[in-house]
Design a protein around this motif. Structure first.
Motif, PDB file in Angstrom:
ATOM      1  N   SER A  39       0.849  -1.191   0.000  1.00 42.35           N
ATOM      2  CA  SER A  39       0.000   0.000   0.000  1.00 42.35           C
ATOM      3  C   SER A  39       0.883   1.239   0.000  1.00 42.35           C
ATOM      4  O   SER A  39       1.956   1.252   0.628  1.00 42.35           O
ATOM      5  N   ASN A  40       0.419   2.276  -0.697  1.00 39.78           N
ATOM      6  CA  ASN A  40       1.163   3.536  -0.648  1.00 39.78           C
ATOM      7  C   ASN A  40       0.938   4.271   0.666  1.00 39.78           C
ATOM      8  O   ASN A  40       1.546   5.308   0.907  1.00 39.78           O
ATOM      9  N   LYS A  41       0.056   3.735   1.520  1.00 41.25           N
ATOM     10  CA  LYS A  41      -0.148   4.314   2.857  1.00 41.25           C
ATOM     11  C   LYS A  41       0.803   3.705   3.893  1.00 41.25           C
ATOM     12  O   LYS A  41       0.868   4.188   5.022  1.00 41.25           O
ATOM     13  N   ILE A  42       1.506   2.646   3.511  1.00 43.60           N
ATOM     14  CA  ILE A  42       2.470   2.051   4.435  1.00 43.60           C
ATOM     15  C   ILE A  42       3.747   2.884   4.387  1.00 43.60           C
ATOM     16  O   ILE A  42       4.382   3.002   3.333  1.00 43.60           O
ATOM     17  N   PRO A  43       4.147   3.492   5.503  1.00 45.75           N
ATOM     18  CA  PRO A  43       5.352   4.330   5.503  1.00 45.75           C
ATOM     19  C   PRO A  43       6.609   3.515   5.187  1.00 45.75           C
ATOM     20  O   PRO A  43       6.658   2.301   5.414  1.00 45.75           O
ATOM     21  N   ASP A  44       7.628   4.201   4.686  1.00 41.49           N
ATOM     22  CA  ASP A  44       8.879   3.518   4.337  1.00 41.49           C
ATOM     23  C   ASP A  44       9.480   2.784   5.534  1.00 41.49           C
ATOM     24  O   ASP A  44      10.079   1.716   5.390  1.00 41.49           O
ATOM     25  N   SER A  45       9.313   3.360   6.726  1.00 41.34           N
ATOM     26  CA  SER A  45       9.875   2.724   7.929  1.00 41.34           C
ATOM     27  C   SER A  45       9.230   1.371   8.218  1.00 41.34           C
ATOM     28  O   SER A  45       9.807   0.536   8.931  1.00 41.34           O
ATOM     29  N   PHE A  46       8.022   1.149   7.671  1.00 38.21           N
ATOM     30  CA  PHE A  46       7.314  -0.112   7.903  1.00 38.21           C
ATOM     31  C   PHE A  46       7.447  -1.080   6.733  1.00 38.21           C
ATOM     32  O   PHE A  46       6.768  -2.100   6.701  1.00 38.21           O
ATOM     33  N   ASN A  47       8.316  -0.745   5.781  1.00 35.76           N
ATOM     34  CA  ASN A  47       8.573  -1.678   4.689  1.00 35.76           C
ATOM     35  C   ASN A  47       9.203  -2.951   5.255  1.00 35.76           C
ATOM     36  O   ASN A  47      10.173  -2.886   6.011  1.00 35.76           O
ATOM     37  N   GLU A  48       8.610  -4.104   4.933  1.00 36.22           N
ATOM     38  CA  GLU A  48       9.029  -5.428   5.444  1.00 36.22           C
ATOM     39  C   GLU A  48       8.665  -5.625   6.916  1.00 36.22           C
ATOM     40  O   GLU A  48       9.188  -6.525   7.576  1.00 36.22           O
TER      41      GLU A  48
END
Length: 285
Positions: A39-48
């Protein structure tokens, strides 16, 4: 011709019997189901960012197998989506879910919502002037489990946030006459990525209207018996072929991951339906 028909019929009976026997014994193991949510709402810090979902344990004993899988996946958080115990459970420290939580030794944050069995246990306690549910709840809190009963939790990483909500329910929410109603109305900030823990998946359309990006549910036990093409056969509300039984479902921008559960209660058998430990990985688009 008649003799050939009899032979074909017998062969069909044998094949069905083999399928049922094979399906029964393969359903006695724990299988890890993996999903990726983008999702584009998932912040980069929460990738993976990794979430383990544990649902519908019903106080069964195979916690070592579950534990080993959890340790291998090394999640960021664990969510428990209800029915960890049974409505007639008597509180003691020998409850398998308590053993499992203690075995984890606070390695991961754990978020917990009630299922219909916890709700029924609480209701039964009030009628019979007992406190098994309160003792159980206090034991969870003592072991640092965060109970979400209508609340939301802000999960922060490097100043970026996602939100985790727990749906507050009552036993009446599971009655057929209330299948199109939710007693716990939740207002969310739709500019963020919002996750809902909701034990009952049969109200997925209502959760989508509330604006959640991801819903994590259980309750249906995969339909108990899973058949090719038909998928789940039985539903806890005593209907056949439930619309939602196991896996990933989508309505518009809302996804639901539905666990087939890790235990049994009403029906003591599963066919072609292994115990289901869910692992979800979030990815920022």
């Amino acid at each position: 011709m008649k003799k050939k028909m009899i032979i074909v019929f017998i062969m069909l009976i044998v094949l069905v019997a083999i399928y049922l026997i094979y399906g029964y014994f393969t359903s006695k193991k724990v299988v890890l189901s993996k999903y990726i949510i983008e999702s584009n709402k998932i912040p980069d810090s929460f990738n993976e960012f990794k979430i383990i979902q544990i649902s519908d344990l019903h106080d069964m004993k195979h916690i070592d197998e579950i534990y080993n899988n959890v340790i291998l996946e090394n999640p960021d958080i664990i969510v428990m989506t209800g029915d960890m115990i049974n409505f007639n459970s008597q509180f003691n420290n020998e409850l398998n879910v308590i053993k499992f939580i203690k075995k984890l030794e606070n390695k991961y944050p754990i978020y917990y919502i009630n299922g219909n069995h916890e709700l029924k246990l609480e209701e039964t306690d009030k009628k019979n002037n007992k406190n098994n549910y309160e003792k159980y709840k206090n034991e969870l809190i003592k072991n640092n489990v965060i109970m979400l009963d209508g609340e939301k939790i802000e999960i922060d990483k490097n100043g970026e946030k996602i939100y985790l909500y727990g749906l507050k329910e009552t036993p009446k929410d599971y009655l057929k006459k209330n299948k199109n109603n939710i007693s716990n109305k939740i207002e969310i900030d739709k500019t963020h990525f919002n996750i809902l823990l909701a034990h009952n998946p049969l109200k997925f359309e209502l959760y989508e209207k509330m604006g959640f990006n991801l819903v994590l549910s259980g309750h249906v036990h995969g339909g108990e018996i899973r058949m090719p093409f038909i998928k789940g056969v039985l539903s806890p509300d005593r209907t056949l072929f439930p619309k939602y039984s196991k896996g990933e479902y989508n309505i518009n921008d809302t996804k639901m991951i539905l666990s087939a559960g890790l235990g049994d209660k009403t029906f003591k058998f599963r066919i072609n339906n292994p115990y289901d430990l869910v692992c979800i990985t979030l990815r920022s688009k």
